[in-house]
Write an enzyme that holds these catalytic residues in place. Sequence first.
Site, PDB file in Angstrom:
ATOM      1  N   ASP A 198       2.857  -2.334  10.356  1.00  0.00           N
ATOM      2  CA  ASP A 198       3.601  -2.873   9.222  1.00  0.00           C
ATOM      3  C   ASP A 198       3.207  -2.075   7.974  1.00  0.00           C
ATOM      4  O   ASP A 198       2.404  -2.526   7.175  1.00  0.00           O
ATOM      5  CB  ASP A 198       3.144  -4.344   9.173  1.00  0.00           C
TER       6      ASP A 198
ATOM      7  N   ASP B 267       3.807  -3.522  15.490  1.00  0.00           N
ATOM      8  CA  ASP B 267       3.629  -4.158  14.181  1.00  0.00           C
ATOM      9  C   ASP B 267       2.728  -3.313  13.288  1.00  0.00           C
ATOM     10  O   ASP B 267       1.856  -3.842  12.606  1.00  0.00           O
ATOM     11  CB  ASP B 267       3.098  -5.601  14.289  1.00  0.00           C
TER      12      ASP B 267
ATOM     13  N   ARG C  71      -1.337   1.133   8.186  1.00  0.00           N
ATOM     14  CA  ARG C  71      -1.711   0.183   9.244  1.00  0.00           C
ATOM     15  C   ARG C  71      -1.947   0.921  10.563  1.00  0.00           C
ATOM     16  O   ARG C  71      -2.765   0.507  11.376  1.00  0.00           O
ATOM     17  CB  ARG C  71      -0.569  -0.825   9.444  1.00  0.00           C
TER      18      ARG C  71
ATOM     19  N   THR D 123       4.041 -13.032  -2.142  1.00  0.00           N
ATOM     20  CA  THR D 123       2.599 -13.153  -2.361  1.00  0.00           C
ATOM     21  C   THR D 123       2.015 -12.000  -3.180  1.00  0.00           C
ATOM     22  O   THR D 123       0.872 -12.080  -3.615  1.00  0.00           O
ATOM     23  CB  THR D 123       1.855 -13.170  -1.009  1.00  0.00           C
TER      24      THR D 123
ATOM     25  N   TRP E 288       6.253  -6.540   1.161  1.00  0.00           N
ATOM     26  CA  TRP E 288       5.415  -7.703   0.821  1.00  0.00           C
ATOM     27  C   TRP E 288       4.141  -7.390   0.073  1.00  0.00           C
ATOM     28  O   TRP E 288       3.419  -8.291  -0.309  1.00  0.00           O
ATOM     29  CB  TRP E 288       5.112  -8.523   2.075  1.00  0.00           C
TER      30      TRP E 288
ATOM     31  N   GLY F  79       8.200 -11.826   4.743  1.00  0.00           N
ATOM     32  CA  GLY F  79       8.959 -12.570   5.753  1.00  0.00           C
ATOM     33  C   GLY F  79       9.400 -11.730   6.934  1.00  0.00           C
ATOM     34  O   GLY F  79      10.306 -12.125   7.673  1.00  0.00           O
ATOM     35  N   GLY F  80       8.773 -10.561   7.126  1.00  0.00           N
ATOM     36  CA  GLY F  80       9.144  -9.670   8.220  1.00  0.00           C
ATOM     37  C   GLY F  80       9.034 -10.316   9.593  1.00  0.00           C
ATOM     38  O   GLY F  80       9.687  -9.901  10.537  1.00  0.00           O
ATOM     39  N   GLU F  81       8.206 -11.358   9.692  1.00  0.00           N
ATOM     40  CA  GLU F  81       8.047 -12.049  10.970  1.00  0.00           C
ATOM     41  C   GLU F  81       9.195 -13.020  11.225  1.00  0.00           C
ATOM     42  O   GLU F  81       9.306 -13.610  12.292  1.00  0.00           O
ATOM     43  CB  GLU F  81       6.716 -12.818  10.984  1.00  0.00           C
TER      44      GLU F  81
ATOM     45  N   ARG G 256      -1.666 -12.553  -4.612  1.00  0.00           N
ATOM     46  CA  ARG G 256      -2.519 -11.383  -4.870  1.00  0.00           C
ATOM     47  C   ARG G 256      -2.670 -11.043  -6.341  1.00  0.00           C
ATOM     48  O   ARG G 256      -3.451 -10.168  -6.681  1.00  0.00           O
ATOM     49  CB  ARG G 256      -2.002 -10.191  -4.066  1.00  0.00           C
TER      50      ARG G 256
END
Lengths: 592, 299
Positions: A324, A322, A349, A180, A262, A201-203, A136
């Site tokens: 997020d 989610d 979100r 990112t 993130w 990396g929350g997933e 980004r």
Amino acid sequence: MQRKIWLALASSLSVGAVAFAGSANADVGIADIMGDQSTTEDIVSYGLGPRAQRYSPLATIDKSNIKNLFPVWSFSFGGEKQRGQESQPLIKDGVMYVTGSYSRMWAIDIATGEELWQYDARLPEGILPCCDVVNRGAAILGDKVFFGTLDAKIVALDKDTGKVVWRKTIGDYEAGYSYTAAPLIVPTEKHGPLILTGNSGGEFGVIGEVQARNPETGEMVWSRPTIEGNMGTLMGAESTMTGTKNESWPGDMWKNGGGATWLGGTYDPDTKLAYFGTGNPAPWNSYLRAGDNKWTSARIAIDPEDGEIKWGYQTTPHDGWDYDGVNEFIPFDMEKDGKMVKAGASADRNGFFYILDRTNGEFISASPFVQNITWAKGIDENGKPIFDPDNRPGNPAESADGKKGKSVFAIPSFLGGKNWMPMAYSQSTKHFYIPSNEWGMDIWNEPVTYKKGAAYLGSGFTIKPIFDDYIGSLKAIDPATGDIKWEYKNKAPLWGGVLTTAGGLVFTGTPEGYLKAFDDETGEELWKFQTGTGIVSSPITWEQDGEQYVAIVTGWGGAVPLWGGEVAKVVSYLNQGGSVWVFKVPEQLAAR
Amino acid sequence: MCGLLGKSANGTANAMLATKRTISLRQRFVTRVSVVKNSVPVVCLFLCLIFPALSHASRDIPADPFESVMWKLMVERHFPGGEVVFDSRVKVSAPKSAENQFHVPITVDATELSDVEEIVAVADLNPIAHILTVRPKKSLSFVGFRVKLQQATPIHVGVRTSDGVWHMGGAYIDAAGGGCTAPAMAHGMNNWMKTLGKTRASTRRESPLSARMTIRMRHPMDTGLAAGIPAFFMNQITVQDAAGETVAELDLYEPVSENPTITIKPKVGQVEETLSVLARDTEGNEFGFPLTVPAVAAQ
């Protein structure tokens, strides 16, 4: 062979040019970064200033002459790595520093559009970016530019040559960490300027964290995990625990609790606090982690001097969808009931637009910015969501075979009322311009256990549009009242950032490939240009040699084509690109 | 140029050699070059007054014994500044024909020259010509390495002495194509990054005053020319003695073979001595290790 030789010769010539330009270029100081919003000839921060309001005081291009905005040059990111360009360029002394997908960066001479240098990070096999290979943007300080790579490293490059000065590890890419966001540079009294990074990396069940480093050496000064129970560090030693262990997490779930930072952060020179959004709790299946799960889906204010959390505010405690909530927190001064409030705004979100007191995190207001929200009936006076228990996906343990819980249709979808794409705040109209999406999802829960490097969701889902004719929706919202002043509807979901100017313009890009400009008071579309591929990045504007420039990175990609479910059909025809476009009003038209 | 001549010792040497060259220009190898420093002012005056135009002219470049089509470009780019002379004291050993274009062994021995500041090796017809630069500080003017070759090519090695003169040597190596544009062997393994910088090294004493040190470090040495693989290579090696003084500095470039294998000859005392090797790649990864040179064996 001959061609290669000439290429080699050409590159050695351009290196010479850089060295020459380098000797004339001034270094970037911390004061330049803090004052970035008012200095229109450079852009030395992500968001056009530490508050990331994405507002430029430039008014050379305005509602009357925007029709004369034409491209000056376009620069290709080349090769086969075209997809997923979410970057915002930086501008300094006539040089553009722009990052691209697959952890690459270029320095470009703005006068000619020619490359000065390119840096390609050597990524290992087996990186685990959840949501495309994006980057980004960069940060700049002194004689260095900084950016993060998909293998969770931060790299400092010599801004004049592109050579690596230092490179440090943010997290273990094999455990699912990546990076990112654009790094954030903040001043401190004790340590001088620090460079702050989050993580992704929350997933994968990582632990969200903010790390602060010395920009000269890359040495870590402090780190602050977002999940309670985890220890922070200061000057190489353990400092304090985040929160209280097991206060809002059961058992050992806090050890892989997510809360990834993130999207990076913002900084307010007024309160001297750094604001970071924190991502979804892990796993998605909320029945495995009873409690509020602090600090996931929250905004936290960190004291950059020592990395202590000054306040936190959860938008979606005990998230089960989610939602997020990493969304950027933009400090701004709000006039409400005749008083000036030190406020901050965030479009979450979860579909609500929040105004908080940025000095202490106290709730001021929340209003929906997307339609037909189902997961909550509203936000109460204390800022807590009024959950609708019927619209939380069911517990798989209560199903007959224990494998799949009751599915619900929830609005917004997990890709959010607003995702990563940053909104803008106009100091002229006092409005926020929010790139949002109107969509919902079927979502259900499944059992899951943590395994290093594997997706840690415990959920299944599919996204669906809720209106036939559009998903994307750019909205102007009055933060004092929560009223939506105007709306622009777009067929495909909006996935790019917004820029607004004192010239009365609001810029954003669309997946259909248009960079568009709107009237900031009426939402009337005043100008558009087809760039040839989807836009999922944030526009900028600056002044060079007395002329106002606009630039946008293009290149379709990001999370929508990967995770979009039914929505993917709307965008499946979009072609990949990968370039920067630069615009200005040609001299012969400027006077008209 | 004339102004420079008055200021720098290197410049004065160049001027002297410029006059000498008119005699030796047609010779392929200059075996001996003498520099008479006390005649400097006269030379300067002479050149400045009589040949002002010449002072800006490019250096005269001797013909290349290997008849490389790239020769003039190589000199301009890689051997700048001083006089260029072919010198039989720069001994370049290389196979006539490469058995393996990914690993072609080359040894440069310039130990007969004194006051060596820099050794620069290039492979003229490689897409990236510059192989390495060595600055021997407390080591003999000697380096062994392996190189990737893209096609049959002349190798030129310039050894710059403190007077600024480039003493040239070289070799011609026949080779099958493709050494620089194929992916590294490492990329056949998906965990290659784990072994980055892993080193095998040996030192042995060659004389009471010098040792021979060979190091081989795991690194793909990606040239950036293989499809989809960005350049990524070990680019700096520094050897220091126990007191922290520099023994040798090496700048490596893309053509150096995968898992770079480098031999140098440190100057050491008669007692046991531990040297340290520090290496860094283009991504800022740093690798370091100690290497011990044994004492002179008791008679």
